[in-house]
Design a protein around this motif. Sequence first.
Motif, PDB file in Angstrom:
ATOM      1  N   GLY A  58       0.832  -1.277  -0.101  1.00 27.69           N
ATOM      2  CA  GLY A  58       0.139  -0.064   0.135  1.00 27.69           C
ATOM      3  C   GLY A  58       0.827   1.102   0.042  1.00 27.69           C
ATOM      4  N   ARG A  59       2.324   1.147   0.418  1.00 28.79           N
ATOM      5  CA  ARG A  59       2.819   2.332   0.463  1.00 28.79           C
ATOM      6  C   ARG A  59       3.889   2.393  -0.772  1.00 28.79           C
ATOM      7  NH1 ARG A  59       2.501   4.869   5.447  1.00 28.79           N
ATOM      8  NH2 ARG A  59       1.764   3.491   7.153  1.00 28.79           N
ATOM      9  N   GLY A  60       3.503   1.594  -1.585  1.00 32.19           N
ATOM     10  CA  GLY A  60       4.313   1.818  -3.053  1.00 32.19           C
ATOM     11  C   GLY A  60       5.547   0.981  -3.080  1.00 32.19           C
ATOM     12  N   ARG A  61       5.719   0.126  -2.093  1.00 32.67           N
ATOM     13  CA  ARG A  61       7.104  -0.728  -2.144  1.00 32.67           C
ATOM     14  C   ARG A  61       6.566  -1.877  -2.887  1.00 32.67           C
ATOM     15  NH1 ARG A  61      11.189   2.518  -1.608  1.00 32.67           N
ATOM     16  NH2 ARG A  61      11.520   3.303   0.989  1.00 32.67           N
ATOM     17  N   SER A  62       7.041  -2.328  -4.109  1.00 34.57           N
ATOM     18  CA  SER A  62       6.985  -3.356  -4.968  1.00 34.57           C
ATOM     19  C   SER A  62       7.519  -4.696  -4.296  1.00 34.57           C
ATOM     20  CB  SER A  62       7.552  -3.208  -6.352  1.00 34.57           C
ATOM     21  OG  SER A  62       6.729  -2.050  -6.852  1.00 34.57           O
ATOM     22  N   PRO A  63       6.729  -5.565  -4.070  1.00 37.12           N
ATOM     23  CA  PRO A  63       7.195  -6.695  -3.379  1.00 37.12           C
ATOM     24  C   PRO A  63       8.220  -7.686  -4.307  1.00 37.12           C
ATOM     25  CG  PRO A  63       4.934  -7.256  -4.192  1.00 37.12           C
ATOM     26  CD  PRO A  63       5.193  -5.656  -4.053  1.00 37.12           C
ATOM     27  N   ASP A  64       9.058  -8.393  -3.689  1.00 38.18           N
ATOM     28  CA  ASP A  64      10.000  -9.074  -4.730  1.00 38.18           C
ATOM     29  C   ASP A  64      10.159 -10.480  -4.552  1.00 38.18           C
ATOM     30  OD1 ASP A  64      11.233  -9.281  -2.271  1.00 38.18           O
ATOM     31  OD2 ASP A  64      13.033  -8.089  -2.902  1.00 38.18           O
ATOM     32  N   ALA A  65      10.644 -11.222  -5.346  1.00 41.05           N
ATOM     33  CA  ALA A  65      10.605 -12.751  -5.001  1.00 41.05           C
ATOM     34  C   ALA A  65      11.002 -13.117  -3.662  1.00 41.05           C
ATOM     35  CB  ALA A  65      11.514 -13.488  -5.998  1.00 41.05           C
TER      36      ALA A  65
END
Length: 850
Positions: A634-641
């Motif tokens: 929600g805070r714009g941090r894109s999840p990674d693998a």
Amino acid sequence: MLVWWRPKCTAEWFRHWRVFTRETFSCPFSTLSAAFQSDFSSGDEKPDIVHDNKIIRKRPRILSSESVVQTLRCLKRKPAVAFAYFKDTESIGFHHDFSTYSEITHILSHSRQGKMLVSLFCQIASTTGSGGPEILALMNHLRRTCATPHSLSFASNCLIKAYTICHDAQATIDMLSHLCRLGYVPSAWACNFVLKFVARSSGSEMVAAAFDQMKCSQMTLDADSLNIVTRSLFKAKKADEAVQLWLEMIEIGVKPHGYSSFIVGLCHCGKYDLAYEVLQGVTKERVPIEAMAYNMVMDGLCKELKLEAAEKVLELKAKQGCVPDVYGYSYLIRSYCKMGNALKAVDHCEAMESHGIKINCHIVGYLLQCLGKLGKTSEVIVHFMKFRDSGIHLDKVVYNIAMDAYCKLGNMNEAVSLLNEMMSRGLAPDRIHYTCLISGYCLKGEMQKAQQEFMKMLEANIKPDIVTCNILATGFGRSGLLMEVLDLINHMMDEGLEPTSLIYGVAIDSLCKQGNLSEAEKLFYIVEEKGIDNVEALHSAMVCGYLNSGWTNEAYMLSLRVAQQGSLVDHFSCSKLINDLCRGGNVKGASDVLSMMLKKNVVPDVVSYTHLISAYCQIGDMSTALVWFNDMVGRGRSPDATICTVLMNGYCRAGQFQVACKLFDQMIELNIKPDVVVYTVLLNGILKETLQRGLQGIAKERRCYLLSLREKHQKLLRSMEGEGIEPDVQCYTVLIDGRCKAEFLEEAQALFDEMLQKGLTPDVDTYKVLINGYCSQGEISKAEVLSQKMKDKLMTPDVYTYRALIYGYYSKGEIAKAEDLFQEMIRMNDESMSSDVLTVSVSQQKTLQS
């Protein structure tokens, strides 16, 4: 005004006298005026002339409007004399009326005496004047009585000029409108004169209003009028209005001629795209454009990094016959260097040289800085030497760039040599050059030489700044030179230079690394109480000092105190603190630190979120782990693998395999490419879920589950192959374990052999699962072979491997081998493992005997 103030006019007057005597010059001007007037009167009023050359005068008549008008008419061929007579009669007390003003106005207009007519109109129009005629009535009379239109136009121009002297812009505009209503048609000169006056004295709004009023009155407006108004609008940053006015004037047939100034005005307002369009249009019509206009358009386009358009402007400029200059190329080279395109910058440098344009030191600086930022340090040196050898004058900035390149390459001798060369050319080094050398020596760890350069700097009366001291202090700290850091702090205080929080932080960090945590705390509290700018850096240094010393709780308490004071330690310290708290099992503390970051509008990075989510997964609190995962997204941090793998593994450990599968599907939708770890987690999750379900069912159902396990594993393997992902050791270990649990030992051995063929080295876990599989199926000999291979590879079996082997020997009734293996395990492992295996072995033996 007296007559002898105007010698030329006086001589003209005396020509009309028939006799000149000394007495004549002794007469007052009033007498001369009266005498001159009577000379053109009736015969009985002429002065008597006697033979003794004396003038016998009669009493002069009082001046009248009729006589003054008559005199002015006699002097109409001599306008200067007439104007002098008009002024002098006024000076002796005569009050001119409408008729005399009309006559002198007619004379001056017809003879085109501009200065005199403006002076006359200023007198009439001045607010301080009194008794003069009404100016519009005077102009109306002139219009009716004057025969030549040129005289009327001349008079109106002079009147407008007089109004600009005596009145403000609005009054001048109003007068121009009044003249139009009288039937005058002001010339283009008059309109432009008024517009210029309004532009100088008022704002752009007044200029535009005056222009609109002139258009409504159908006055004569030309290209100069357009230039005046648009220039005023551009000055007020009203480019849109200027463009609209430009188009309107073109529509009514006015052909502009100030295209260059119009393009420059658009550039001043930042309308570079529009200026480019106009430039393209006018060049097609072969309208000559000044070189400055081309350069300004190029400069603007380059600032907006529209470099292809800027290059086209350069081509247009060449096609129009304008010789390329250094400015256009400089804009392009500077912008390409800013974008990091050194290749294009070099191409334009070569194009400059091909046109015979000399490259200056600024262009060299752009290019070398670009190469340096791109990490092409060696090329910086190559191009520097090329430009230097070509004879281009290089300034101190360029030398500093080359010195910095040598320092980054570790070639300090060449850097010092460049400094000496620069000095030999009369360029005195400054603080930046010495700081460059100090930084280079610090990078190499040669702190003694760095300190020597610092002393040379002081001896040359060059005062170091905060940057220099920060670099030197950081170098001292990295080398563990605590005393040198403290000496530098004292030197800065002596010089009136307040040490920064960074330098104090270096001192605190050095103390902590040397194990002097108590001394670091003392310095920290002294500086904190003293007060210092950027105190957050000091707090961050102390937090890191605690963490590096293993005092995680103290670091946590300090960060809480800092947060209560309204501050926050830096991002790196917060991330390190979260990691150490999670590793120490203080998940709540880590959560508090991350919450403090969010309250200060500092969004943690994905790594910090990953540590916290992993900690919650390890304690089985998957709901909180999911809350933090959603907060991160929600805070714009894109999840990674990595973080997806942590969350999926947590769900698998918590027995929520289906949720883990849904998360895997979301990864694919978000274009997050799974890696081998993700597939390993899924394979292991499938294995655990299948075994759990199989244990709950009857033997027949258990066999069905084991068969489905192999199919699910095969499906995931095909997916991995489609993604081009090769299994690693951990992935093979899970696959082998699954085949063993499903009692497909041949497939398990085939997977083990496949690992070896791919050059992968099995670890202890790989051997353990395969040995355990063989032992569970009673194939103890194969398990023995694998066990011996482990020993050959200097791998020590763990407790589970020994347990499986001992259990296998007991199952086969080979009690002696089981006891021998037990004794071997005692020699190779610790007592805790031995007692654990012994307990298992005794239990298994009793079970078999019973």
